[in-house]
Design a protein around this motif. Structure first.
Motif, PDB file in Angstrom:
ATOM      1  N   SER A  10      14.624  19.304  21.441  1.00  0.00           N
ATOM      2  CA  SER A  10      15.163  19.225  22.808  1.00  0.00           C
ATOM      3  C   SER A  10      16.114  18.036  22.944  1.00  0.00           C
ATOM      4  N   SER A  18      12.743  20.001  27.889  1.00  0.00           N
ATOM      5  CA  SER A  18      11.509  20.259  27.146  1.00  0.00           C
ATOM      6  C   SER A  18      11.199  21.751  27.119  1.00  0.00           C
ATOM      7  N   SER A  67       8.164  23.049  26.092  1.00  0.00           N
ATOM      8  CA  SER A  67       6.792  23.231  26.577  1.00  0.00           C
ATOM      9  C   SER A  67       6.603  22.741  27.999  1.00  0.00           C
ATOM     10  N   THR A  84       5.329  17.740  26.950  1.00  0.00           N
ATOM     11  CA  THR A  84       5.447  16.652  25.980  1.00  0.00           C
ATOM     12  C   THR A  84       5.131  15.304  26.653  1.00  0.00           C
ATOM     13  N   GLU A  95      11.149  20.777   8.863  1.00  0.00           N
ATOM     14  CA  GLU A  95       9.903  21.228   9.496  1.00  0.00           C
ATOM     15  C   GLU A  95       9.217  22.341   8.736  1.00  0.00           C
TER      16      GLU A  95
HETATM   17  O1  M6R Z   1       8.218  21.039  24.109  1.00  0.00           O
HETATM   18  P1  M6R Z   1       9.292  20.049  23.858  1.00  0.00           P
HETATM   19  O2  M6R Z   1      10.645  20.657  23.834  1.00  0.00           O
HETATM   20  O3  M6R Z   1       9.247  18.868  24.782  1.00  0.00           O
HETATM   21  O4  M6R Z   1       8.994  19.503  22.404  1.00  0.00           O
HETATM   22  C1  M6R Z   1       9.755  18.486  21.833  1.00  0.00           C
HETATM   23  C2  M6R Z   1       9.535  18.435  20.345  1.00  0.00           C
HETATM   24  O5  M6R Z   1       8.208  18.157  20.051  1.00  0.00           O
HETATM   25  C3  M6R Z   1       9.932  19.753  19.663  1.00  0.00           C
HETATM   26  O6  M6R Z   1      11.247  20.079  19.945  1.00  0.00           O
HETATM   27  C4  M6R Z   1       9.745  19.663  18.140  1.00  0.00           C
HETATM   28  O7  M6R Z   1      10.692  18.785  17.600  1.00  0.00           O
HETATM   29  C5  M6R Z   1       9.808  21.056  17.537  1.00  0.00           C
HETATM   30  N1  M6R Z   1       8.825  21.194  16.528  1.00  0.00           N
HETATM   31  C6  M6R Z   1      11.133  21.379  16.988  1.00  0.00           C
HETATM   32  O8  M6R Z   1      11.200  22.530  16.234  1.00  0.00           O
END
Ligand code: M6R
Length: 613
Positions: A309, A353, A355, A358, A493
């Motif tokens: 993000s 974000s 989710s 975070t 990843e």
């Molecule tokens: O849910 P969010 O977008 O806030 O999460 C942020 C990161 O934890 C998330 O983008 C992470 O880097 C992913 N595993 C990327 O593929």
């Protein structure tokens, strides 16, 4: 980071809980466990590894009950072994608890209880909580299970989504939320509780999101919500969840990640539905319409996020500055929350974000809000904490993303950033004709994505030729530098190949030392004003025998002759290219990881939603 689920009603809870754990497994997958209440006893089985390993054990030792709790873990305190897996039982075996989050004062609680000869069995912080509930409950004949649960939570410092059952009061499930999400599903004579709606949706669409600092008592026929610090009942209506079962199942795809990459031809359209104004060359974002004047008048605009993000945020900065000429700072939420940033009532903080849960991003929002800033959320999960805690927002509408590596949520975030930048820009006098060029290109992006997906075999071929290497370099310029960063992150990843993203010209200042015949270098090379510069960078890599993989929207003879592999996306607007180029990079990472035999949807050590610091 962990997945939690609970059930109370008339069904056989065991298969329901195990199925629910599988749906939640993307949240954490190093160990799992289940506990049910039967005949006044708690029966619990726990196992390190995946939910499928727990299932085998449950098959061997059948258990039955219509009240139960289950957990899939992402370890914080204590290694992922059988003992540290949840549920945790108190020393009497009469109370069982599952927990998502971190109990910060667990050592103090443990010390006090151990001094009273209460034996601990695990290395976890969570066990301190169940032992504390137990000590309070059994110490005081007057205190109900609910009273003890509430009192224990008042002594706890930290973050939690927590669910507990007690053999002495077998018709009750208790749960509380402080920092980690919990959803209550309401059925006919039954209730479900989970970290998110995915394990609930096949039973009921009727849900209540528990708010921060709230707890709930469930019996088969009733629910009562209160604040953790007061027994006064809070009244709250339910809402309907929009998620469908198909959205959370793999269908014919081998992996969720591949399904989600393919879904982008539709999800991008969903993100933009009703928001593009092709005639006026602008966009309409209803969620922030009333706040546009404040954004335009802001002293300072920050965009904050983590991981993928954050890469979308970097693209957003370039776009907003380009279209609206508003200076933007992009900050890692984990840094922003602790530094003395300049924030006042004329500041705007945009938080991005997938989710919406975070922990660092939420903390950054709370800090900015406390200092009077206007906060705007760009979130995928409807009803998530970030969506609810920000003053206004824009949903990305990419649908549930189950693969831990973000794909469709990222492109949706970039699409939202593009629409936001254009919308602000047009208000500041950005040319309508140029606006139309962009909206037209956005409008056609689903066809472009289909073309890329149709040519997947070219991407697979590149992966076949490079999957044995140890390192990758990704280089891009301008708006495509964050695309390079995201390509490198995706590869790390899921394939565990070391990869780094750099602005292409920075290569000369260090990374060039790494280049030899074993180093693939991915160039993001659109035919824009940086093209000739990128060609020079490619020459430099070629001169050192590096393996050149170019991604472009316009093949030229020169680029073709310099590239070992050339991957094309359909010709498009320079600000739409980051989206299509990213889809190529997602597929490249996917195929490389498959060829290396990696676990695609649940890469080691990761979890989908990082709800702890
Ligand atoms: O849910 P969010 O977008 O806030 O999460 C942020 C990161 O934890 C998330 O983008 C992470 O880097 C992913 N595993 C990327 O593929």
């Amino acid at each position: 980071m962990c997945g939690i689920i609970g059930y109370i009603g008339n069904r056989d809870a065991v298969p329901l809980l195990l199925k629910g754990l599988k749906r939640l497994e993307y949240r954490g997958y190093d160990s799992a466990g289940i506990a049910v209440l039967t005949d006044g006893q708690i029966h619990s089985i726990k196992k390190s590894g995946k939910v499928s390993q727990l299932e085998v054990l449950v098959d061997d030792t059948p258990m039955k009950g219509s009240i139960g709790i289950a957990h899939t873990r992402w370890a914080t305190h204590g290694e992922p072994n059988d003992i540290n897996a949840h549920p945790h039982l108190d020393h009497t075996g009469r109370i069982a608890l599952i927990h998502n989050g971190i109990i910060e004062n667990h050592e103090t609680i443990r010390k006090v209880l151990e001094e009273r000869d209460i034996p601990f069995t695990s290395d976890t912080d969570s066990e301190a909580l169940v032992q504390l509930v137990s000590a309070m409950y059994f110490d005081d004949d007057e205190l109900s299970f609910e009273g003890a649960f509430r009192a224990a939570l008042q002594d706890v410092v930290g973050a939690y989504g927590v669910v507990a059952v007690c053999a002495e009061e077998p018709e009750t499930v208790l749960a509380a939320r402080m920092g980690s999400p919990l959803v209550i599903g309401i059925g006919e004579g039954e209730y479900f509780l989970a970290s998110d709606a995915s394990p609930i949706v096949e039973y009921t669409r009727n849900v209540i999101y528990l708010d921060e600092g709230e707890m709930v008592k469930l019996t088969p026929d009733n629910h009562s919500i209160s604040r953790i610090d007061s027994s006064e009942i809070v009244s709250r209506g339910s809402v309907e969840i929009e998620m469908s079962i198909e959205q959370i199942e793999k269908g014919d795809f081998d992996h969720f990640m591949l399904k989600e990459i393919h879904e982008q031809k539709h999800t991008i359209t969903d993100t933009m539905r009703g928001r593009l104004n092709l005639e006026d060359g602008t966009t309409h974002l209803g969620g922030i319409a009333d706040f546009k004047p404040s954004i335009l008048a802001a002293d300072r605009v920050y965009i904050t996020a983590c991981g993928t993000s954050w890469h979308a945020a970097l693209i957003g900065k370039q776009l907003i500055e380009n279209y609206a000429q508003i200076p933007v700072d992009v900050e890692y939420a984990s840094e922003f929350r602790y530094r003395n940033a300049i924030i006042n009532p004329d500041t705007v903080l945009i938080a991005v974000s997938q989710s919406g849960e975070t922990a660092d991003t939420l903390a950054a929002i709370r800090k900015a809000k406390n200092l009077g800033a206007l906060t705007i959320g760009i979130c995928n999960v409807v009803g998530s904490s970030i969506a609810r805690e920000t003053d206004a927002g824009i949903y990305t509408h990419a649908g549930p993303e189950i693969g831990v590596a973000s794909t469709k949520a990222f492109t949706a975030q970039v699409a939202v950033m593009t629409m936001l930048a254009l919308s602000l820009g047009r208000r500041k006098g950005f040319d309508a004709g140029l606006g139309r060029d962009l909206t037209k290109a956005l409008h056609h992006i689903d066809n472009d994505i289909q073309t890329i997906l149709d040519d997947d075999q070219s991407i697979r071929k590149v992966a076949q030729d490079t999957h044995m290497v140890d390192n990758f370099l990704y280089l891009g310029r301008g708006i495509n530098f964050p695309v390079a960063l995201e390509g490198a992150l995706k590869l790390k990843e899921i394939s565990y190949i070391h990869a780094e993203g750099y602005p292409a010209a920075e290569m000369k200042h260090g990374p060039i030392a790494l280049i030899d015949e074993n180093m693939p270098v991915v160039f993001i090379a659109p035919r824009d004003d940086t093209y000739s510069k990128i060609l020079s960078n490619i020459q430099e890599v070629k001169a050192r025998r590096g393996i050149v993989i170019s991604i472009t929207d316009r093949k030229t003879r020169e680029l073709d002759s310099l590239s070992d592999h050339l991957l094309e996306v359909p010709r498009t607007h320079k600000h739409v290219f980051p989206i299509t180029a990213s889809i190529i990079l997602q597929l490249l990472a996917y195929h490389l990881a498959v060829l290396r035999g990696c676990e695609i949807d649940q890469p080691r050590n990761l979890a989908k939603s990082v709800t702890v610091e």
